[in-house]
Write an enzyme that holds these catalytic residues in place. Structure first.
Site, PDB file in Angstrom:
ATOM      1  CB  THR D  47      91.406  70.943   0.109  1.00 53.14           C
ATOM      2  OG1 THR D  47      93.181  70.793  -0.527  1.00 53.14           O
ATOM      3  CG2 THR D  47      90.720  72.261   0.338  1.00 53.14           C
ATOM      4  CD  GLU D  48      97.365  68.557   1.840  1.00 51.84           C
ATOM      5  OE1 GLU D  48      97.178  67.347   2.707  1.00 51.84           O
ATOM      6  OE2 GLU D  48      98.619  68.659   1.028  1.00 51.84           O
ATOM      7  CG  ASN D  49      94.790  73.888  -0.376  1.00 51.99           C
ATOM      8  OD1 ASN D  49      93.883  72.624  -0.002  1.00 51.99           O
ATOM      9  ND2 ASN D  49      94.694  73.866  -1.113  1.00 51.99           N
ATOM     10  CB  SER D  89      93.222  72.548   7.735  1.00 54.53           C
ATOM     11  OG  SER D  89      93.090  71.383   6.421  1.00 54.53           O
TER      12      SER D  89
END
Lengths: 245, 213, 245, 213
Positions: D47-49, D89
């Site tokens: 997940t990008e976060n 990320s």
């Protein structure tokens, strides 16, 4: 089940081809993946381009690879150390090419390759011989030169602990180039002191996530010797090191 | 006039580093400064190979092969230390987060150019390491050096003849004879050491020097 | 003795001036330094440029700062959320400027400021409206655009634990923009759940070294509510959160 | 002909993800794919976060405000997970380390251009998030979408009319009527779903489609 552990260093370096670019972790001896380099020597690939901060110490590890004539070109920041006689000899004899890169630009160029950056403007080296031929630009009143990424076919690095997903943690200043090199190579192999169960490395403390790692090889406990002479030290569990010679 | 010894010079430099400063001492002679930082003051040492909070050399029996400084000598880590990788370590430098770094020099020019990585001698093995990154990276770049090279020539020059490490980057030079600030119009004597006079310094360096204000 | 701990959030934001550029950590509510933002609201600085991934949620935190008319300009990637009505209203009324930056370019531009990079070539955004006016270059056959660093006067971030040297660790995905923002601001203040003794944070696990941090403020245990409604959750010690309204 | 429902389509996509793949499912409908990954296969979700090794939604009593996905919904972390900051990320994405990402779309062009972040409508709040980074970042960029928009127009187009998210980035499109590969010469039907025929698809899209080889 994902299992990136590899039975031996020999298996891990099996596929490296002549003419490859190989990153080798380490700063001096700290973090140098000696067993993987030994396996690469035994494996036989030649005409290599090696990316590493230094150009080998003594007669072992990277120095031994150089001594076998397997390396066409070194990309490094500091090939001149008191115990780098192998590189010295090859360089003076014109038997090896050298691309000298300031250490921070070297680290950042490797990171750029791993992070998909096509180039970056750095103030390091501006106005020096190492900026020759590089594009210069003034940004917000400061001079910068443009540097490009350095990628590799293979990265050989050394870490402390690894799991079967390839997550890695390092130990002290042996971390150095490992994380950026792991991100910048098509295939990354890490030798580790200990393979641990999945979940044993705290997710908050993972330094190199497994996405960057293809193989994890456990190696025997390390010794710290200098030209065959014990120079002190404790092993990773805090026990005094034995004299090995 | 007798110049200060290396240790005295290291002590002199150490006195100018304030508590709370983040400091990189490069390799070689400047690392001596670490041994003379005032007891009881917290000064945080950075080493390029990925450590903030570097401590002194370990006891002989407690050498740890994974814990070294930029000169590849064994060191220790203090409580509050942090390890990080090379891109982060040099990001700290390049990003201007270090307060002070202390470097050796072959030459420093009156405009603050530094030459300390290569004599340009044919056949020498070129090696730069972190010198160029440090030269442009700290808020204050100080040089620690003898005023004169072994052949008697001045290391303070109007223009460097050796290959440059960085352009207009040095702000202060600590030598065995005097401390100099690099000002917009050239070197200014900040402090005389070991009995030197400004006239003697001008004679040794063949430079016109501004005196203390 | 170095002691970066600050007694209160009000003390920590005391010096922020009108017209400042302020980075605010967080991704949605995770990692948003709510108490520091509240203190900034109370402190009164205006005409601010805010750099943050989102543009506020509900009526608290960043949204409350916006609602007070203190922000001239937002630099963010995703101002449109289901609960971003404050920003929506200001934007539609022409009362706030917006620089929209793809999230990865935003993170990398902030990192570049912290790492002294003058600019970098990124493939993200190439050929899109967000590349308009930006320099484009083909490198090794791929198209890139040039992006420049984003620095700030102040960064307000939220972390999990901090010590008196300013070393920080974060918690889970609340880490997000904290580490890069800490590196890119002249003054960085972190609110933390716990101030711990120097040495209590394992040196291998420090995420933000204290060199990037100027102030550390302990804040009371957090609640997780959504528009005043308890939506579940446990606190940092694993205890169920109380309903606060 | 009846199109597949969202859940069936998510199941269909999940079947094409091999064990060991690193996968980002963006936000919205593609996140449904996570619920249909085969049991017993290890597929690592990004997940990008700042999380690799994302697990399913937590039990209602175990929601953790610090542990969310890109859509800001609560999630869990698997053993073997890793947290990292945003620059790392997105470096993972941009550096081409993700094997697959699955995105929604307003339009996909026959050359693989993607439009999914803005309809360009005047007065809309522009918001891009990680869409442009994901579009250019994964080794394979797949789109999950209905073939037709609500107004009945085709989302597969010869050229996008909505603002682009990325150029020539989509390699495969999973729709409720068929799966398409984006080839150098345009869309090729990979698999028909829900009883569709190639002729029907050509009629609906107004495109000339290559059939399966």
């Amino acid at each position: 089940m994902i299992d990136k552990t590899v039975a031996s260093a020999a298996d891990a370096v099996f596929g490296i081809e002549d003419g490859s670019t190989v990153m080798i972790g380490g700063f001096g001896r700290a973090g140098q993946p000696v067993e993987l380099i030994d396996a690469l020597i035994a494996q036989g690939a030649g005409d290599l381009t090696i990316v590493s901060n230094n150009a080998g110490n003594g007669d072992t590890g990277l120095a031994a690879l150089l001594a076998r004539g397997r390396v066409r070109r070194m990309i490094c920041s500091f090939p001149r150390q008191h115990d780098s006689w192998v590189f010295d000899g090859l360089y003076r004899a014109g038997k090896i090419e050298l691309e000298l890169v300031p250490q921070g630009n070297l680290a950042e160029r490797i990171r750029a390759a791993g992070a998909g950056i096509g180039g970056f403007f750095t103030p390091t080296g501006v106005g020096t011989d190492l900026a020759q031929g590089k594009e210069e630009r003034v940004i917000d009143g400061r001079r910068y030169i443009l540097e490009h990424p350095i990628a590799a076919d293979v990265a050989l690095i050394s870490a402390y602990r690894g799991d079967r997903w390839g997550n890695l943690v390092y130990r002290e200043t042996a971390r150095n180039f490992g994380p950026v090199m792991a991100s910048a190579a098509t295939v990354t192999v890490a030798q580790v002191d200990h393979v641990v169960e999945l979940g044993a490395i705290e997710p908050e403390s993972v330094v190199t996530p497994g996405i960057f790692v293809d193989g994890v090889v456990a190696v025997p406990p390390r010794r710290w010797v200098d030209h065959g002479r014990f120079v002190g030290g404790v092993d990773i569990d805090g026990e005094p090191l034995e004299v090995t010679r | 006039m007798t110049g200060l010894g290396r240790v005295e010079l290291a002590q002199r430099i150490a006195r100018d580093i304030p508590e709370g400063a983040y400091v990189n001492l490069g390799i070689g002679a400047p690392t001596l400064v670490a041994d003379h930082l005032p007891d009881g003051l917290e000064i945080i040492l950075h080493t390029e190979n990925g450590l903030l909070g570097m401590g002194r050399a370990p006891e002989p029996g407690a050498v740890d092969p994974d814990l070294i400084n930029a000169g590849k000598q064994p060191v220790t880590a203090l409580p509050g230390a942090a390890y990080f990788h090379h891109a982060d370590s040099f990001g700290m430098m390049r990003g201007g987060h270090l307060d002070v770094c202390v470097l050796g020099a072959f030459q420093v020019s009156s405009s603050g150019d530094l030459a300390n990585w290569s004599t340009g001698a044919p056949g020498a093995i070129p090696a730069v390491g972190g010198a160029m990154d440090l030269a442009i990276g700290a808020k204050s770049v100080w040089v620690m050096t003898d005023l004169l090279a072994r052949d008697g020539t001045s290391k303070l020059v109007s223009e460097c003849t050796y290959p440059l490490t960085g352009v207009a980057c040095v702000s202060r030079v600590y030598t065995d004879r005097a401390v100099f600030d690099v000002m917009p119009d050239g070197f200014r004597v900040r402090e005389l050491l070991g009995g030197a006079t400004v006239a003697e310094l001008e004679s040794l360096t063949a430079l016109t020097l501004r005196d203390r204000p």
